[in-house]
Design a protein around this motif. Sequence first.
Motif, PDB file in Angstrom:
ATOM      1  N   LYS A   7     143.090  46.545  15.086  1.00  0.00           N
ATOM      2  CA  LYS A   7     142.377  46.999  16.264  1.00  0.00           C
ATOM      3  C   LYS A   7     140.937  46.481  16.238  1.00  0.00           C
ATOM      4  O   LYS A   7     140.312  46.384  15.184  1.00  0.00           O
ATOM      5  CB  LYS A   7     142.378  48.522  16.332  1.00  0.00           C
ATOM      6  N   LEU A   8     140.408  46.175  17.420  1.00  0.00           N
ATOM      7  CA  LEU A   8     139.074  45.597  17.521  1.00  0.00           C
ATOM      8  C   LEU A   8     138.018  46.687  17.666  1.00  0.00           C
ATOM      9  O   LEU A   8     138.262  47.752  18.250  1.00  0.00           O
ATOM     10  CB  LEU A   8     138.998  44.673  18.732  1.00  0.00           C
ATOM     11  N   PRO A   9     136.788  46.426  17.158  1.00  0.00           N
ATOM     12  CA  PRO A   9     135.696  47.369  17.393  1.00  0.00           C
ATOM     13  C   PRO A   9     135.417  47.494  18.884  1.00  0.00           C
ATOM     14  O   PRO A   9     135.586  46.527  19.643  1.00  0.00           O
ATOM     15  CB  PRO A   9     134.517  46.745  16.642  1.00  0.00           C
ATOM     16  N   GLU A  52     141.051  58.346  24.165  1.00  0.00           N
ATOM     17  CA  GLU A  52     142.458  58.553  24.502  1.00  0.00           C
ATOM     18  C   GLU A  52     143.203  57.247  24.775  1.00  0.00           C
ATOM     19  O   GLU A  52     144.386  57.121  24.447  1.00  0.00           O
ATOM     20  CB  GLU A  52     142.547  59.463  25.728  1.00  0.00           C
ATOM     21  N   ASN A  53     142.509  56.258  25.371  1.00  0.00           N
ATOM     22  CA  ASN A  53     143.235  55.106  25.913  1.00  0.00           C
ATOM     23  C   ASN A  53     142.909  53.748  25.303  1.00  0.00           C
ATOM     24  O   ASN A  53     143.662  52.794  25.510  1.00  0.00           O
ATOM     25  CB  ASN A  53     142.968  55.009  27.431  1.00  0.00           C
ATOM     26  N   GLY A  68     143.829  47.279  22.758  1.00  0.00           N
ATOM     27  CA  GLY A  68     143.542  46.556  21.524  1.00  0.00           C
ATOM     28  C   GLY A  68     142.309  47.051  20.803  1.00  0.00           C
ATOM     29  O   GLY A  68     141.902  46.470  19.797  1.00  0.00           O
ATOM     30  N   GLY A  69     141.676  48.120  21.305  1.00  0.00           N
ATOM     31  CA  GLY A  69     140.470  48.656  20.684  1.00  0.00           C
ATOM     32  C   GLY A  69     140.778  49.724  19.652  1.00  0.00           C
ATOM     33  O   GLY A  69     141.821  50.377  19.697  1.00  0.00           O
ATOM     34  N   THR A 113     138.575  42.699  27.299  1.00  0.00           N
ATOM     35  CA  THR A 113     139.146  42.405  25.984  1.00  0.00           C
ATOM     36  C   THR A 113     139.352  40.893  25.851  1.00  0.00           C
ATOM     37  O   THR A 113     139.474  40.185  26.864  1.00  0.00           O
ATOM     38  CB  THR A 113     140.508  43.092  25.782  1.00  0.00           C
ATOM     39  N   PRO A 114     139.427  40.381  24.634  1.00  0.00           N
ATOM     40  CA  PRO A 114     139.877  38.990  24.471  1.00  0.00           C
ATOM     41  C   PRO A 114     141.306  38.862  24.971  1.00  0.00           C
ATOM     42  O   PRO A 114     141.998  39.855  25.190  1.00  0.00           O
ATOM     43  CB  PRO A 114     139.801  38.768  22.951  1.00  0.00           C
TER      44      PRO A 114
END
Length: 585
Positions: free
Chosen positions: A125-127, A197-198, A203-204, A115-116
Motif C-alpha cells: 500500500k502507498l503512503p 474507510e476507503n 491503493g493507499g 493515484t499512480p
Amino acid sequence: MVTCLPRLFVLLTLAVVFVNCRTSETLKVKLNHGGSVVGRYLTTVKGRGMRAFMGIPYAKPPVGELRFKPPIAYPKWEGEKLTVKDSEICIQRDPFRRDQVMEGSEDCLYMNVFTPLVDEVKTKKLPVMVWFHGGGWECGSGISEFYGPDHLLDKDIVYVSGNFRLGPLGFLSTETLDCPGNNGMKDQVQILKWVKENIARFGGDPDNVTIFGESAGGASVTYHMMSKLSKGLFHKGIAQSGTYHNPWAQPAHKGVAAKRAYKLAKLLHCENSESNWKLMLDCMRSLPADAVTAKLYDFYEWDYEPMIPFPLAVEPNHEGAFITEFPRDIDHSKLHSLSIPLMAGATSGEGAMRSAAYLNLPHLLKAMKEKYKHIWPIMLNYDHHDINKQKEITEALDKFYFKNGHNYKMGDHTNFTDLLSDGWFIAGFDEYLRQRLSGASKKIAGPTFAYLFDQKASASFTEIFHGGRENYIAVAHAEELQYLFPIGKHLFISSIPTKDELKVRDGLVEMWVNFATYGNPTPPQSKLTKWKPTTSYPLDYVRIGTKDLDNWVLLNNEKNYLQDRCDFWNHLKAHFPKSQVKDEL
C-alpha cells in the motif's frame, strides 16, 4: 449561441455513453459501501500517468436545515458515479485579493483522490497525503485547478484534497450547543474518516496517512493534532506557515464568537429581542448562502482587518466537539499525537502578503504611517487588551522595529515586512515548537523538522497581493506552493522556471514525499543534504533555497531560528489572554 445548443447536447450525450461503454476497469473503484466511482486518466508535468477521481461526495450538502451543523456522511449509492471533474468550490469572497464578487456553492463537500496507474503501483500500500488548503478559513479550495497532483504524483503516493466550509457558513459559533461551531474543521475530520474507510481501495495505506497544509491549512494540521475527533486518523503532519498559536488562527477569545454571531444575525435582520439563538439560526438558514457570506466584509474594522473574523471557537463540552479548550490551556505533553513526526516552517518574508498592498497603494501606506497606533492593535490581534496595555504593546513594537521612524517604502521596507511576518506567523510558529520541544513534551515529541523557505522566485506571490511584477517584495507567504502544486499558472504569476527553481521543485516534492513515506525528509538513501531534526529549543532548522542566486544551495542547516525576533515576541505576549499577561512589559 442558441443554434449551438442541440449540437452541444448531442456531443455531451455521446461523451457520457462513451464513458459508460468504454471505461477501463482500472478506472472503477468500489467503495466500502458497495457503490463505485469512475475516474479518468491524467498525466503529471513530467508525463507520468495517473488515475484521477474528482468530485467524490464525502458529506451531504450542508444546505437548509443542515446549515451551521456538523457534516453528515454522504449516503451510500448503488452502481457507478462518474467522478472526472472538480466540484464547485465552497461559497466565498476572497479578501486577500480584495474581491468584491462571490463565487462557489454551498453544496461543496467533495474531495479528489489521485493515484499512480495501477500497473505502476507496487504490491504494498502507498503512503497517503491529505491536503488542507489555506485562505484563512474564509476562501480557497481543494480543487485540482489550484492544488493538483501535477508534481506530487511523479512519486508513489496517493494524494487527497478536499473542500470544507468557509467563513460564517463554516465557522459561525454561538458558543452554545445551539451552534457550537468549527463545522469547517469537522468537515476536514469527515474527509479523514472517509480516507480511513476507503483509501485502501485506491491503493493507499490507511495506516500511513500524512496531513499537510499551508496557512490556515497548516494551522488545521496542528488543531487535528490536538482534537480528539482526529485521533487515530493520521500518522504524520506538515504545518506550512501556520499553527494554532498564530493570532489569526487561535480561537476567538471568550465571548467574541457569540458577539460576532449576534452581529451577523442583526446584519441579516434575524436578531430578536429575546436573543433566542434557535430562532436566529433558523432565520439565517432560510436565507440564500451568498447573503450570509456577503456579510463577511462587514466585520472588518480597518481596511481588511481583522484578517479572519470567523476563526475557530472553543466549544461547550459535548460529544462531537472539535475543541473544548484554548490551545494555551492544555498540557501539550498529553496531546494524542505529540509523538508523531512533524515538519513545520515558514517563508522568510511572510508579511509581504500584506505589506505588498500597503507599499503599492499610496493611500493605504499614508494611513498606516499616520494611524498605526489605532491600526496595529486590530491588525496584529492584540485589541482584546485594555487601552493601556494596547499602548504598551504598540510602543514596544515601535521601539523594536522602527528605531529610525516610519520611513518604510518600496525598496526599503524590511522593518515593516518583518513586523507583519513576526506578528502573524513567526511568533506563533516559535511558540508552538517551544512547547513541543520543552519540558515534559520534549521527552515524548516525535521527530521534528523545522525549515525557513527562502527561495527567491522569478514569479512572486506578491503579484497576487498587489506587489506588482516590477516590484519584488520578499519571499512571501505561500511562496513555496508554486513548487509543490501547479498553482502559479492559475493565479497569473506564471513564468518560465529557472534551472534552480526546477531543482527546488524536485527537491521539495522529494522531501515532502520522503517525509510522508519514512517520517524523514532526507532518509539515508536520499542524495540530498541531510536535514537535521531539531530535538530541543533553540531550534536547529534548514534554510530551503536562497535569495542569493549567485551562491545557490537547496538546503543549508542552521541554528537559532530568527532568535532575537522570536525572543522579543515571547516576552511581549501580545496575543495571550489578558489573564496570562503581566501588568508591565
